[in-house]
Scaffold this active site. Structure first.
Site, short mmCIF file in Angstrom:
data_model
loop_
_atom_site.label_atom_id
_atom_site.label_comp_id
_atom_site.label_asym_id
_atom_site.label_seq_id
_atom_site.Cartn_x
_atom_site.Cartn_y
_atom_site.Cartn_z
N HIS A 179 10.58 -1.50 -6.04
CA HIS A 179 9.27 -1.27 -6.67
C HIS A 179 9.03 -2.28 -7.78
CE1 HIS A 179 9.86 2.75 -4.73
NE2 HIS A 179 8.61 2.48 -4.41
N ASN A 180 8.78 -3.49 -7.39
CA ASN A 180 8.54 -4.57 -8.34
C ASN A 180 7.31 -5.35 -7.92
OD1 ASN A 180 9.40 -6.27 -6.18
ND2 ASN A 180 11.53 -5.99 -6.81
N ASP A 220 1.55 0.43 -7.48
CA ASP A 220 2.84 0.94 -7.99
C ASP A 220 3.08 0.50 -9.43
OD1 ASP A 220 4.07 2.61 -6.17
OD2 ASP A 220 4.93 0.99 -4.99
N ASP A 329 1.31 -0.09 2.35
CA ASP A 329 2.37 0.35 1.45
C ASP A 329 3.69 0.59 2.18
OD1 ASP A 329 3.54 1.17 -0.93
OD2 ASP A 329 2.93 3.25 -0.67
#
EC number: 3.1.4.-
Length: 470
Positions: A179-180, A220, A329
């Site tokens: 999650h970057n 995110d 996603d």
């Protein structure tokens, strides 16, 4: 920024007139929380409520020196960009296509060549991130907005836009293996591929496209690297703030709104339009909550069965944007093996790091997060079977194109590849002792829907908070 009701403290922006609309851009700032009504006694009563994730991320990667140079590089980039603007003819009118050479500092010839093929499904975001010196999200999103002519059409101030994108990229935790900002760039590139599909290209408005790209880039934002169940069971203040409901997605949305307001990117638009943009941005980001997967999938299937989708209807177009973002996603299993495998390993490592933290602090280990009883293969096979395949099968019904068939084809091959690797690992482990790696795939997939999403990884942090794969 000088307005008394809109203040910034460190890395956190918030509107002090509305506690439920805290624009939290990073977790762990105790000063801000105490100012908006969280009593220090209550927070300190639980060991996880005082965790500062910025400290956490640097604690276990103390050997890295990149963090110290990042602010200098960012300032240098911004100043170079502003100097160029003030010395160019752009001040006297934005041309139809903003020339790529304004980004020379981050572009190389190879990166520019890659952008010419940004709409291809085998686009290698990892390579692109290296070629842009770690600025894939800023570079790619800016390019797409410009390519669509949205900068000129919506009269976006380029300095504000650039600043917004830089701040978005920096608010993704680079220490999260999955999650970057690279994941956000990958989702944005996938979203662009879907926006170009005939069913959407002939129906979507410029407003829809702007909204879709911004939602993909920010979906995110500020992800802490752990999932929602972790936040809830540790009584994290975000779980309290959002009442244990779509905690991470609400956090991402409010963080994005905070940056939009802080940079004033849409401040020149009528107030009603700006607020509508914020609301619809939230609707898209909230749709990425994987625990609501069946809800959206059932509605999508019903529309397709009844053949009543009408893309001249604004609400139907918005729903399709939601489904497109959901597909973007979790599209990692649909990428070519070389890319899909990397994402799978990253997301699994992020799960395992959460499990390591839970073990260390004597918490129940979350499903999929125990590295001793799970493997990348069994997690991915379960995810593909019970989450990804049903979604992309319906998307192919909606948009029966070469891309849809390509995605389904890659997913089938990837699933078979993981199955083959699983068999090899099982054979090897059985020679030594019975293996416990084969966790029930359906249970694993359901658990993953509860707290995470598909491919992505993490690094070894000390103590995170909040992972989900959006």
């Amino acid at each position: 920024m000088g307005h008394p009701l809109y203040q910034r403290r460190g890395a956190i922006s918030y509107d002090s007139s509305d506690q439920t609309a805290l624009y939290i851009r990073m977790l762990g700032d105790v000063r801000v929380r105490s100012q908006v009504g969280f009593e220090p006694e209550r927070r300190s009563s639980h060991p996880y409520l005082c965790i500062d994730f910025r400290t956490l991320h640097t604690r276990l990667s103390c050997g890295s020196t990149s963090a110290s140079s990042a602010p200098e590089r960012r300032v240098h980039r911004l100043l170079s960009f502003q100097r160029y603007l003030h010395s160019s003819r752009l001040l006297r009118g934005v041309p139809q296509q903003i020339p790529l050479h304004i980004l020379d500092e981050d572009y190389t010839g190879q990166a520019r060549c890659m952008l010419e093929k940004v709409g291809t499904w085998n686009f290698d975001i990892f390579l692109f991130d290296r070629l842009t010196n770690g600025n894939s999200l800023v570079t790619l999103t800016f390019h797409l907005l410009n390519q669509y002519g949205l900068v000129e059409l919506f009269q976006l101030d380029m300095v504000k836009l650039w600043r917004f994108l830089v701040m978005v990229q920096e608010d993704y935790h680079s220490d999260n293996p999955y999650h970057n900002a690279v994941h956000a760039a990958d989702v944005t590139q996938a979203m662009y591929c879907y926006l170009r599909e005939p069913m959407l290209a002939k129906s979507l408005t410029s407003y829809d496209i702007l909204l879709g790209l911004v939602a993909a880039a920010t979906h995110d934002l500020g992800h802490p690297g752990v999932n929602q169940p972790f936040l809830i069971k540790t009584d994290h203040y975000l779980a309290t703030l959002y009442r244990n409901t779509s905690v991470l997605e609400n956090h991402h949305w409010k963080s994005a709104v905070g940056l939009l307001r802080e940079t004033g990117l849409f401040s020149h638009l009528p107030a009603e339009d700006s607020l509508n943009m914020e609301r619809e941005l939230g609707s898209l980001i909230l749709a990425t909550d994987i625990s609501r997967q069946n809800e959206y999938l059932s509605r999508f299937r019903m529309h397709l069965d009844q053949e009543n989708l009408c893309l001249s209807n604004a609400s139907h177009r918005h729903f399709i944007l939601q489904m497109a973002l959901k597909c973007a996603d979790i599209c990692n299993p649909c990428r070519p093996w070389e890319l899909s495998k990397q994402w799978s390993e990253k997301v699994t490592e992020e799960f395992f790091q959460q499990g390591d933290i839970e073990k260390k602090h004597k918490l129940e280990v979350s499903p999929l997060c125990d590295r001793e009883t799970n493997t990348v293969g069994n997690i991915q096979i379960g995810f593909m079977t019970y989450v990804a395949e049903p979604l992309f099968a319906e998307w192919a019904r909606f948009s029966d194109t070469r891309l849809s068939q390509t995605m389904l084809g890659h997913m089938g091959l990837n699933k078979a590849s993981w199955g083959g690797l699983q068999q090899e690992q099982t054979s090897i482990s059985e020679e030594a002792e019975p293996s416990t790696a084969g966790a029930d795939t359906e249970d694993a997939a359901v658990a993953q829907m509860d707290g995470s999403r598909t491919a992505g990884g993490t690094s070894s942090k000390e103590i995170p908070q909040g992972n989900r794969e959006s």
